[in-house]
Design a protein around this motif. Sequence first.
Motif, mmCIF file in Angstrom:
data_model
loop_
_atom_site.group_PDB
_atom_site.id
_atom_site.type_symbol
_atom_site.label_atom_id
_atom_site.label_comp_id
_atom_site.label_asym_id
_atom_site.label_seq_id
_atom_site.Cartn_x
_atom_site.Cartn_y
_atom_site.Cartn_z
ATOM 1 N N LEU A 278 0.830 -1.213 0.000
ATOM 2 C CA LEU A 278 0.000 0.000 0.000
ATOM 3 C C LEU A 278 0.864 1.263 0.000
ATOM 4 C CD1 LEU A 278 -2.784 -1.023 2.537
ATOM 5 C CD2 LEU A 278 -3.163 -0.394 0.144
ATOM 6 N N GLU A 279 1.945 1.231 0.752
ATOM 7 C CA GLU A 279 2.826 2.410 0.798
ATOM 8 C C GLU A 279 3.473 2.664 -0.570
ATOM 9 O OE1 GLU A 279 3.803 2.090 5.604
ATOM 10 O OE2 GLU A 279 5.240 1.317 4.138
ATOM 11 N N ALA A 280 3.957 1.608 -1.195
ATOM 12 C CA ALA A 280 4.560 1.766 -2.527
ATOM 13 C C ALA A 280 3.523 2.274 -3.522
ATOM 14 C CB ALA A 280 5.139 0.430 -3.002
ATOM 15 N N CYS A 281 2.306 1.748 -3.434
ATOM 16 C CA CYS A 281 1.237 2.147 -4.355
ATOM 17 C C CYS A 281 0.873 3.619 -4.153
ATOM 18 C CB CYS A 281 0.026 1.254 -4.140
ATOM 19 S SG CYS A 281 -1.249 1.465 -5.397
ATOM 20 N N VAL B 31 10.795 3.845 -6.810
ATOM 21 C CA VAL B 31 11.702 2.688 -6.834
ATOM 22 C C VAL B 31 11.965 2.192 -5.402
ATOM 23 C CG1 VAL B 31 14.035 1.901 -7.435
ATOM 24 C CG2 VAL B 31 12.767 3.369 -9.017
ATOM 25 N N ARG B 32 12.227 3.114 -4.488
ATOM 26 C CA ARG B 32 12.481 2.731 -3.091
ATOM 27 C C ARG B 32 11.268 2.012 -2.480
ATOM 28 N NH1 ARG B 32 17.084 4.621 -0.634
ATOM 29 N NH2 ARG B 32 16.280 3.606 1.220
ATOM 30 N N GLY B 33 10.087 2.595 -2.653
ATOM 31 C CA GLY B 33 8.869 1.996 -2.094
ATOM 32 C C GLY B 33 8.651 0.582 -2.630
ATOM 33 N N THR B 34 8.891 0.424 -3.926
ATOM 34 C CA THR B 34 8.696 -0.881 -4.555
ATOM 35 C C THR B 34 9.713 -1.895 -4.007
ATOM 36 O OG1 THR B 34 7.962 0.293 -6.542
ATOM 37 C CG2 THR B 34 8.483 -2.043 -6.792
ATOM 38 N N LEU B 35 10.961 -1.485 -3.918
ATOM 39 C CA LEU B 35 12.004 -2.382 -3.393
ATOM 40 C C LEU B 35 11.727 -2.766 -1.938
ATOM 41 C CD1 LEU B 35 15.213 -0.711 -4.877
ATOM 42 C CD2 LEU B 35 14.447 -3.058 -5.331
ATOM 43 N N GLU B 36 11.270 -1.809 -1.151
ATOM 44 C CA GLU B 36 10.979 -2.103 0.263
ATOM 45 C C GLU B 36 9.828 -3.108 0.387
ATOM 46 O OE1 GLU B 36 12.619 2.184 2.005
ATOM 47 O OE2 GLU B 36 10.466 1.886 1.690
ATOM 48 N N CYS C 285 -5.250 12.852 -19.335
ATOM 49 C CA CYS C 285 -4.349 13.155 -18.218
ATOM 50 C C CYS C 285 -5.155 13.651 -17.011
ATOM 51 C CB CYS C 285 -3.315 14.206 -18.617
ATOM 52 S SG CYS C 285 -2.110 13.606 -19.827
ATOM 53 N N ARG C 286 -6.208 14.409 -17.283
ATOM 54 C CA ARG C 286 -7.071 14.898 -16.198
ATOM 55 C C ARG C 286 -7.754 13.706 -15.511
ATOM 56 N NH1 ARG C 286 -8.918 18.607 -19.089
ATOM 57 N NH2 ARG C 286 -10.985 17.926 -19.712
ATOM 58 N N THR C 287 -8.313 12.835 -16.318
ATOM 59 C CA THR C 287 -8.976 11.643 -15.780
ATOM 60 C C THR C 287 -7.989 10.786 -14.989
ATOM 61 O OG1 THR C 287 -10.463 11.609 -17.681
ATOM 62 C CG2 THR C 287 -10.248 9.560 -16.438
ATOM 63 N N CYS C 288 -6.785 10.656 -15.515
ATOM 64 C CA CYS C 288 -5.788 9.815 -14.863
ATOM 65 C C CYS C 288 -5.341 10.449 -13.540
ATOM 66 C CB CYS C 288 -4.595 9.602 -15.801
ATOM 67 S SG CYS C 288 -3.463 8.347 -15.211
ATOM 68 N N ALA C 289 -5.126 11.757 -13.541
ATOM 69 C CA ALA C 289 -4.736 12.444 -12.300
ATOM 70 C C ALA C 289 -5.802 12.225 -11.226
ATOM 71 C CB ALA C 289 -4.535 13.936 -12.559
ATOM 72 N N ASP C 290 -7.086 12.327 -11.609
ATOM 73 C CA ASP C 290 -8.180 12.111 -10.649
ATOM 74 C C ASP C 290 -8.151 10.685 -10.097
ATOM 75 O OD1 ASP C 290 -9.049 14.675 -11.048
ATOM 76 O OD2 ASP C 290 -10.781 14.138 -12.288
ATOM 77 N N ALA C 291 -7.985 9.724 -10.987
ATOM 78 C CA ALA C 291 -7.974 8.315 -10.556
ATOM 79 C C ALA C 291 -6.799 8.046 -9.620
ATOM 80 C CB ALA C 291 -7.913 7.393 -11.777
ATOM 81 N N CYS C 292 -5.660 8.671 -9.902
ATOM 82 C CA CYS C 292 -4.468 8.508 -9.047
ATOM 83 C C CYS C 292 -4.701 9.120 -7.666
ATOM 84 C CB CYS C 292 -3.250 9.163 -9.691
ATOM 85 S SG CYS C 292 -2.634 8.303 -11.149
ATOM 86 N N ARG C 293 -5.289 10.309 -7.618
ATOM 87 C CA ARG C 293 -5.562 10.958 -6.326
ATOM 88 C C ARG C 293 -6.518 10.099 -5.481
ATOM 89 N NH1 ARG C 293 -1.657 14.389 -6.222
ATOM 90 N NH2 ARG C 293 -1.756 16.131 -7.660
ATOM 91 N N ARG C 294 -7.565 9.596 -6.123
ATOM 92 C CA ARG C 294 -8.534 8.756 -5.406
ATOM 93 C C ARG C 294 -7.868 7.490 -4.881
ATOM 94 N NH1 ARG C 294 -12.770 10.277 -8.925
ATOM 95 N NH2 ARG C 294 -11.993 8.765 -10.394
ATOM 96 N N CYS C 295 -6.979 6.916 -5.698
ATOM 97 C CA CYS C 295 -6.333 5.667 -5.289
ATOM 98 C C CYS C 295 -5.337 5.934 -4.155
ATOM 99 C CB CYS C 295 -5.652 5.018 -6.490
ATOM 100 S SG CYS C 295 -5.118 3.339 -6.150
ATOM 101 N N GLU C 296 -4.599 7.024 -4.271
ATOM 102 C CA GLU C 296 -3.667 7.390 -3.192
ATOM 103 C C GLU C 296 -4.432 7.542 -1.868
ATOM 104 O OE1 GLU C 296 -2.058 11.301 -3.559
ATOM 105 O OE2 GLU C 296 -0.658 11.051 -1.874
ATOM 106 N N ALA C 297 -5.559 8.257 -1.931
ATOM 107 C CA ALA C 297 -6.368 8.476 -0.726
ATOM 108 C C ALA C 297 -6.896 7.149 -0.171
ATOM 109 C CB ALA C 297 -7.528 9.427 -1.035
ATOM 110 N N ALA C 298 -7.343 6.274 -1.061
ATOM 111 C CA ALA C 298 -7.896 4.984 -0.625
ATOM 112 C C ALA C 298 -6.815 4.114 0.019
ATOM 113 C CB ALA C 298 -8.541 4.263 -1.808
ATOM 114 N N CYS C 299 -5.606 4.153 -0.530
ATOM 115 C CA CYS C 299 -4.493 3.403 0.066
ATOM 116 C C CYS C 299 -4.176 3.956 1.462
ATOM 117 C CB CYS C 299 -3.235 3.495 -0.799
ATOM 118 S SG CYS C 299 -3.333 2.568 -2.338
ATOM 119 N N ASN C 300 -4.146 5.270 1.583
ATOM 120 C CA ASN C 300 -3.827 5.875 2.874
ATOM 121 C C ASN C 300 -4.904 5.591 3.921
ATOM 122 O OD1 ASN C 300 -1.298 6.898 2.228
ATOM 123 N ND2 ASN C 300 -2.163 8.748 1.290
#
Lengths: 134, 134, 134, 134
Positions: free
Chosen positions: C88-91, D84-89, C112-127
Amino acid sequence: MTTVSELLQSHPQRDDIDIDVLSECIEACSACTQACIACVDACLGERDVDALIECIRTDLDCADLCTVTEHVLLRMTHANVAVVRGTLEACAVACKTCADECAQHAEMHQHCRTCADACRRCEAACNRLLEILG
Amino acid sequence: MTTVSELLQSHPQRDDIDIDVLSECIEACSACTQACIACVDACLGERDVDALIECIRTDLDCADLCTVTEHVLLRMTHANVAVVRGTLEACAVACKTCADECAQHAEMHQHCRTCADACRRCEAACNRLLEILG
Amino acid sequence: MTTVSELLQSHPQRDDIDIDVLSECIEACSACTQACIACVDACLGERDVDALIECIRTDLDCADLCTVTEHVLLRMTHANVAVVRGTLEACAVACKTCADECAQHAEMHQHCRTCADACRRCEAACNRLLEILG
Amino acid sequence: MTTVSELLQSHPQRDDIDIDVLSECIEACSACTQACIACVDACLGERDVDALIECIRTDLDCADLCTVTEHVLLRMTHANVAVVRGTLEACAVACKTCADECAQHAEMHQHCRTCADACRRCEAACNRLLEILG
């Protein structure tokens, strides 16, 4: 390091298959995945990236198909021949497509030359395994 | 959340393909991957795991093939029809094989029932896309 | 179609975890993988591909990490908390990196806009999932 | 066959990194993926599969994390050190977890012994690369 062939020989339920041909195909898939991923990345680092779009595109598909083929082939417990055949056929097509494309940039870029070679070897290894699967 | 169909519509070089049929197949592959991975894991948690070895085996292949098919289908720039066809055919075979196996445990285990359904839907979606690829 | 939440509820050995937070993270990973792969491909189809090299690069890593995170999270039998946390941390790092990069092209390109949104949502969900893992 | 080290040397934008340490880690990830997938499958073929559930479980996570780590490391254009660090860890944790589990079955099963060795080598290679990344 343990070779793929040794790995397969420690399996409790080896199907009646030629371990050398199988191992060679698994190793060819692994080498081809690495060459394709490295080629995508090297292409992205070249100045003439515009001329390499098709190459990147075929590399991405080929890397994905070689990865899945390697994984499917590493499983021998109750292997389903129809699934193995379908996977090998798809992989051989992706390798041929990628080799043909990379070959067009082989004089210009070492990574395309290396990738074309890895694709040809993998295509041949898939076809050889398809033959002995009957 | 952005749907797969919206994702595909933002692409600058859409091939002349029915976006609805393509999106449906991508979503069916995604759902089938999830069902297969969850089914492997649930089977490993069951008391009668001995009876589920074949099920776990077909789940693993099916998850791998659905993942790669989803990824290949998401790429539309210069898509190579032969590669797409080969991948869809391999995926359809893996889905059929896995559905047939999971169906045998469907009365006993909810996760096998869910997985069999996801496999059938994915097999159908692959075949529908194969038809319109001509 | 069966939701991820229903999938997880059919599992025989559910760990003592909030299924809603877990399901949301799995779905966010799946959506982010799709957005990243589609964004790579759309970028390759744009005229200004030279300006999108870094974007393609971060998309590729992010797609790979979201795929593996989705798969790891779908397994709940004897889940190893240290492995889940590390993944989860790496993701989350890959998602943040990719969101920051895609955001720079968001005005120019819808994908790129759609992808940025999906990345932000995923980062938040992982955290969020990292928080409840304790 | 072209080695990983040769592959990396054909790259136009090599970061300032020790190619030997990087290549060794990529090769260790590849070998560990193969050992883990083969070990899952061999475990499924053993009579005492009930005793190997935890082993199969850690193998599956470890195979997924080694695959993604191999792929991320093969990309050197604008590599993001935090990713890279996160993935390796994450990979090192998965390898350690899997090695500890497989080691418990190493006397009984050759494939578990081989897998434990491959995991230890990969964990060490990830840690060595983490050190030189600074």
